[in-house]
Scaffold this active site. Structure first.
Site, PDB file in Angstrom:
ATOM      1  N   CYS A 126     -25.168  -9.238 -45.264  1.00 37.92           N
ATOM      2  CA  CYS A 126     -24.105  -8.513 -46.128  1.00 37.92           C
ATOM      3  C   CYS A 126     -22.741  -9.100 -45.701  1.00 37.92           C
ATOM      4  CB  CYS A 126     -24.343  -6.948 -45.739  1.00 37.92           C
ATOM      5  SG  CYS A 126     -25.889  -6.375 -45.696  1.00 37.92           S
ATOM      6  N   ARG A 172     -22.770 -15.543 -48.715  1.00 34.95           N
ATOM      7  CA  ARG A 172     -23.777 -15.108 -48.169  1.00 34.95           C
ATOM      8  C   ARG A 172     -24.942 -14.645 -48.644  1.00 34.95           C
ATOM      9  NH1 ARG A 172     -20.750 -13.333 -43.232  1.00 34.95           N
ATOM     10  NH2 ARG A 172     -21.920 -11.419 -43.018  1.00 34.95           N
ATOM     11  N   TRP A 221     -26.937  -7.560 -48.798  1.00 33.94           N
ATOM     12  CA  TRP A 221     -28.385  -8.186 -48.773  1.00 33.94           C
ATOM     13  C   TRP A 221     -29.489  -7.296 -48.338  1.00 33.94           C
ATOM     14  CZ3 TRP A 221     -30.666 -12.790 -49.950  1.00 33.94           C
ATOM     15  CH2 TRP A 221     -31.887 -13.345 -49.291  1.00 33.94           C
ATOM     16  N   ASN A 223     -22.845  -4.059 -42.020  1.00 34.26           N
ATOM     17  CA  ASN A 223     -24.039  -5.262 -41.944  1.00 34.26           C
ATOM     18  C   ASN A 223     -24.655  -5.446 -40.776  1.00 34.26           C
ATOM     19  OD1 ASN A 223     -25.102  -7.733 -42.260  1.00 34.26           O
ATOM     20  ND2 ASN A 223     -23.343  -8.838 -41.118  1.00 34.26           N
ATOM     21  N   GLY A 224     -26.027  -5.314 -40.887  1.00 34.91           N
ATOM     22  CA  GLY A 224     -26.860  -5.315 -39.919  1.00 34.91           C
ATOM     23  C   GLY A 224     -28.076  -4.424 -40.144  1.00 34.91           C
ATOM     24  N   GLU A 281     -45.065 -29.300 -40.632  1.00 35.93           N
ATOM     25  CA  GLU A 281     -43.925 -28.870 -40.996  1.00 35.93           C
ATOM     26  C   GLU A 281     -42.759 -29.958 -40.450  1.00 35.93           C
ATOM     27  OE1 GLU A 281     -42.782 -26.710 -42.835  1.00 35.93           O
ATOM     28  OE2 GLU A 281     -40.703 -26.247 -42.466  1.00 35.93           O
ATOM     29  N   LYS A 313     -40.155 -31.510 -43.150  1.00 31.61           N
ATOM     30  CA  LYS A 313     -38.720 -31.374 -42.933  1.00 31.61           C
ATOM     31  C   LYS A 313     -37.965 -32.884 -43.104  1.00 31.61           C
ATOM     32  CE  LYS A 313     -37.476 -27.432 -43.088  1.00 31.61           C
ATOM     33  NZ  LYS A 313     -38.581 -27.294 -43.975  1.00 31.61           N
ATOM     34  N   GLU A 316     -38.061 -34.160 -46.555  1.00 27.02           N
ATOM     35  CA  GLU A 316     -37.268 -33.467 -47.654  1.00 27.02           C
ATOM     36  C   GLU A 316     -35.882 -33.790 -47.542  1.00 27.02           C
ATOM     37  OE1 GLU A 316     -37.842 -29.280 -47.966  1.00 27.02           O
ATOM     38  OE2 GLU A 316     -38.186 -29.002 -46.102  1.00 27.02           O
ATOM     39  N   HIS A 374     -59.740 -42.585 -37.664  1.00 28.67           N
ATOM     40  CA  HIS A 374     -60.498 -42.927 -38.844  1.00 28.67           C
ATOM     41  C   HIS A 374     -59.845 -43.386 -40.002  1.00 28.67           C
ATOM     42  CE1 HIS A 374     -63.633 -40.653 -36.783  1.00 28.67           C
ATOM     43  NE2 HIS A 374     -62.795 -39.619 -36.356  1.00 28.67           N
ATOM     44  N   LYS A 392     -34.286 -24.521 -54.345  1.00 25.80           N
ATOM     45  CA  LYS A 392     -34.567 -23.471 -53.074  1.00 25.80           C
ATOM     46  C   LYS A 392     -35.822 -22.797 -53.316  1.00 25.80           C
ATOM     47  CE  LYS A 392     -34.123 -21.371 -49.370  1.00 25.80           C
ATOM     48  NZ  LYS A 392     -34.619 -22.147 -47.866  1.00 25.80           N
TER      49      LYS A 392
HETATM   50  C1  AGP Z   1     -39.248 -25.897 -47.417  1.00 27.56           C
HETATM   51  O1  AGP Z   1     -38.259 -26.616 -46.656  1.00 27.56           O
HETATM   52  C2  AGP Z   1     -39.235 -26.141 -48.887  1.00 27.56           C
HETATM   53  N1  AGP Z   1     -37.800 -25.331 -49.263  1.00 27.56           N
HETATM   54  C3  AGP Z   1     -40.365 -25.510 -49.655  1.00 27.56           C
HETATM   55  O2  AGP Z   1     -41.336 -26.316 -49.327  1.00 27.56           O
HETATM   56  C4  AGP Z   1     -40.675 -24.059 -49.791  1.00 27.56           C
HETATM   57  O3  AGP Z   1     -41.023 -23.705 -48.286  1.00 27.56           O
HETATM   58  C5  AGP Z   1     -41.786 -23.753 -50.668  1.00 27.56           C
HETATM   59  O4  AGP Z   1     -41.097 -24.098 -51.958  1.00 27.56           O
HETATM   60  C6  AGP Z   1     -42.226 -22.199 -50.726  1.00 27.56           C
HETATM   61  O5  AGP Z   1     -40.956 -21.398 -50.954  1.00 27.56           O
HETATM   62  P1  AGP Z   1     -41.150 -20.043 -50.719  1.00 27.56           P
HETATM   63  O6  AGP Z   1     -41.198 -19.778 -49.443  1.00 27.56           O
HETATM   64  O7  AGP Z   1     -39.865 -19.428 -51.264  1.00 27.56           O
HETATM   65  O8  AGP Z   1     -42.260 -19.313 -51.639  1.00 27.56           O
END
Ligand code: AGP
Length: 616
Positions: A2, A27, A75, A101-102, A489, A493, A496, A512, A611
């Protein structure tokens, strides 16, 4: 999270509030509002949706006269995005208005207390409870001492808060209170201001006061006074802000991603705070708020975790942890596969959808596929009121706050935390975990925020190592068990945000086939946090090294003999092995971040990525 603004001075407040809120839009928010006091009355205008709606409703502030006010962008954490849940929240007679906010962790018990005193509530928010509690204490002192009422509220509430407060019968005065959530105070040419963050205030001044924890500020047109909880006035020095507006939005960090990595301790802490309780020195879980019937848990024959991308990697970790702690079989599926493979689900299978945005098309489709089979769905979601949150039968909200960078970091950490909490809960309901073991596990979880903070202090060393790999072409991440899941993961990271090809591999699988790819200098990130698999992992590292691989090891403090094999080692604090992914992921996120920086790439907005993938 927020955003808060406040102003009192010679000018009309509303336009200044709207301008300040516009500087906090970065934010993330889902509703907005302002409250302005005039002639002992408070006028509140608020709405779900964008700030532009509020601007239109108030004719850019001209329709709300008065020179003293507070504003807020929300938020949602408690209560879905709506006008009634938007801030400012206020008492029934609008004699007190509050922006917050919190998270107030004990708002439910306070709300119950006030209900018994005859107060009723309009919203689902924790913030309204603060407004009514202020009224209760203000009434108690005959509406003579707002500061005392504020101090009593501070003493009563638990959690994190930054508050802006108006009392209708204390004109031309804004009060501000802070515990954990940042709040700053400044002076302009025509008055004084409060704000959650520097961007909202930069237009007026670069000299600000930071309100410290459990301090109160009282602002009038010409005066700023600070008090502690005992209402003793305290002196504060102003701080000069050198940042420009863009840097200010990132809190002084170069990118949102690294800012959000540094927010992980707080995000994990807030997520734990939704259900971990402490009494008599012992921790216990209270999952009743999420509505999953114990019978559903007790009788579940299987859990089916479905997600995409990083959220899928959380599911991979969760599989190991839930199966080990709760002894329930767990399947983990990519949502884009699950939705089309005609899954075989028994009626007793509980489906869990993990999603930060709550809008990922494949994950939403998977939820609907599960419902078409008649299965119940638990959503582990970050965005309140999102589609997955609304359509799931049960929702557990992670408390990461808005995540701006495309590459998820803090949300990932809170999703891991959520899966650990549910693993413990499932284990307790099914008699696999007794209270003593639950206390032991929860104690380990509660230590994680500080342990993450300690890890973040290592960032320069990781930055140095990462800068050596900006030119890398191929990298490998290997691990066994939970470490294999987290290696996925780490690999994602790096891919991407640095565009370097990378593969995550179960370390036992290398021989293998894939080990044929290892050449002189090939970077292999080896994750060895699981005690029972440590020696096996060292053997795999030796295999890679003998073929010329360059080894980065990620292991627990104390495993110093790994340096006989590894070329570069990062240590994570000791924790329960089930929970090490929350710590192991921090160096991996930082590694990817610094490689991307070394390549001069757009860390927060990597090419080709969104995103939230709301289309197939
Ligand atoms: C991760 O860094 C990516 N932004 C992507 O893999 C993301 O985790 C995936 O698209 C799932 O998104 P969501 O958690 O909003 O469902």
């Amino acid at each position: 999270m927020c955003g808060i603004v406040g102003y009192v001075g010679q000018e009309q407040a509303a336009p200044i509030l709207l301008d300040g809120l516009s500087k906090l839009e970065y934010r993330g928010y889902d509703s907005a509002g302002i409250a302005v006091s005039l002639q002992s009355r408070i006028e509140v205008v608020k709405t779900k949706g964008r700030l532009q709606v509020l601007d239109d409703m108030t004719d850019s502030g001209r329709a709300v006269p008065g020179t003293c006010g507070i504003g807020h962008t929300r938020w949602a954490t408690h209560g879905e995005p709506s006008t009634v849940n938007a801030h400012p929240q206020y008492t029934k007679d609008k004699s007190i208005a509050v922006v917050h906010n919190g998270i107030i962790e004990n708002y439910a018990e306070i709300k119950e207390f006030l209900g018994k005193k005859g107060y009723d509530f309009q919203s689902q928010t924790d913030t309204e409870t603060v407004a009514v509690l202020l009224e209760y204490y203000y009434e108690e002192n005959g509406r003579t001492n707002p500061l005392e009422a504020i101090s009593k509220v501070m003493n009563r509430v638990r959690g994190a808060y930054a508050l802006g407060i108006l009392f209708a019968d204390v004109p031309d005065t804004v009060y501000a209170v802070r515990k954990e959530s940042p709040l700053i105070v400044g002076r302009s040419a025509t008055g004084t201001l409060i704000a959650s963050d520097v961007p909202a205030i930069l237009k007026y001044t670069r000299d600000v006061y930071y309100i410290d924890n459990l301090e109160i500020a009282r602002l009038t047109e010409t005066d700023i006074a600070f008090f502690n909880m005992d209402l003793e006035e305290i002196h504060k020095e102003s701080v000069h802000i050198d940042w420009d507006a863009e840097a200010a939005e990132k809190g002084g960090y170069e990118h949102f991603m690294v800012k959000e990595i540094h927010e992980e301790p707080r995000a994990v802490q807030d997520t734990l705070g939704t259900c971990v309780r402490e009494a008599g020195g012992h921790y216990h879980l209270d999952m009743s708020a999420f509505g999953v019937p114990e019978e559903t848990v007790r009788e579940a024959d299987r859990l089916c975790i479905v997600a995409c991308g990083s959220a899928y990697h959380v599911g991979m970790v969760a599989k190991y942890v839930i199966e080990d702690l709760a002894r329930i079989p767990v399947d983990v599926d990519l949502a884009s596969e699950f939705r089309y493979r005609r899954p075989i689900l028994s009626p007793k299978t509980l489906v869990i959808i993990i999603s930060q945005s709550g809008e990922t098309a494949d994950s939403l489709a998977a939820l609907r596929e599960a419902h078409s089979h008649g299965n119940k769905v638990l959503g582990i979601v970050n965005v309140v009121g999102s589609s997955i949150a609304r359509e799931a039968d049960y929702v557990f909200y992670t408390m990461a706050g808005p995540e701006i960078a495309v590459a998820t970091t803090k949300a990932f950490s809170t999703q891991l935390t959520a899966s650990f909490l549910w693993a413990i809960h499932f284990g307790q309901v099914r008699g696999e975990i007794d209270d003593a073991r639950a206390d032991e596990l929860l104690r380990a979880l509660m230590a994680l925020p500080d342990q993450i903070s300690r890890l973040l202090e290592e960032k320069e060393r990781i930055q140095w190592f990462a800068s050596k790999y900006a030119a890398a072409q191929d990298t490998f991440f290997i691990g066994r068990g939970i470490d294999y899941a987290i290696s996925m993961e780490g690999s994602l990271k790096l891919k991407e945000i640095s565009y370097i090809h990378s593969e995550a591999y179960a370390a036992g699988e290398l021989k293998h086939g894939t080990i044929s790819l290892i050449e002189q200098g090939t970077l292999c990130v080896c994750i060895l946090t699981q005690p029972q698999l440590y020696e096996k992992m060292v053997s795999n590292m030796v295999e890679v090294r003998s073929r010329g691989g360059y080894l980065m090891a990620l292991t627990n403090v104390g495993n110093y003999n790994v340096e006989n094999t590894a070329d570069f080692t990062v240590y994570i604090p000791r924790t329960d092995p089930h929970f090490s992914p929350v710590l192991a992921i921090v160096p991996l996120q930082l590694f990817a971040y610094y490689v991307s920086c070394a390549k001069g790439l757009d860390v927060d907005k990597p090419r080709n990525l969104a995103k939230s993938v709301t289309v197939e």
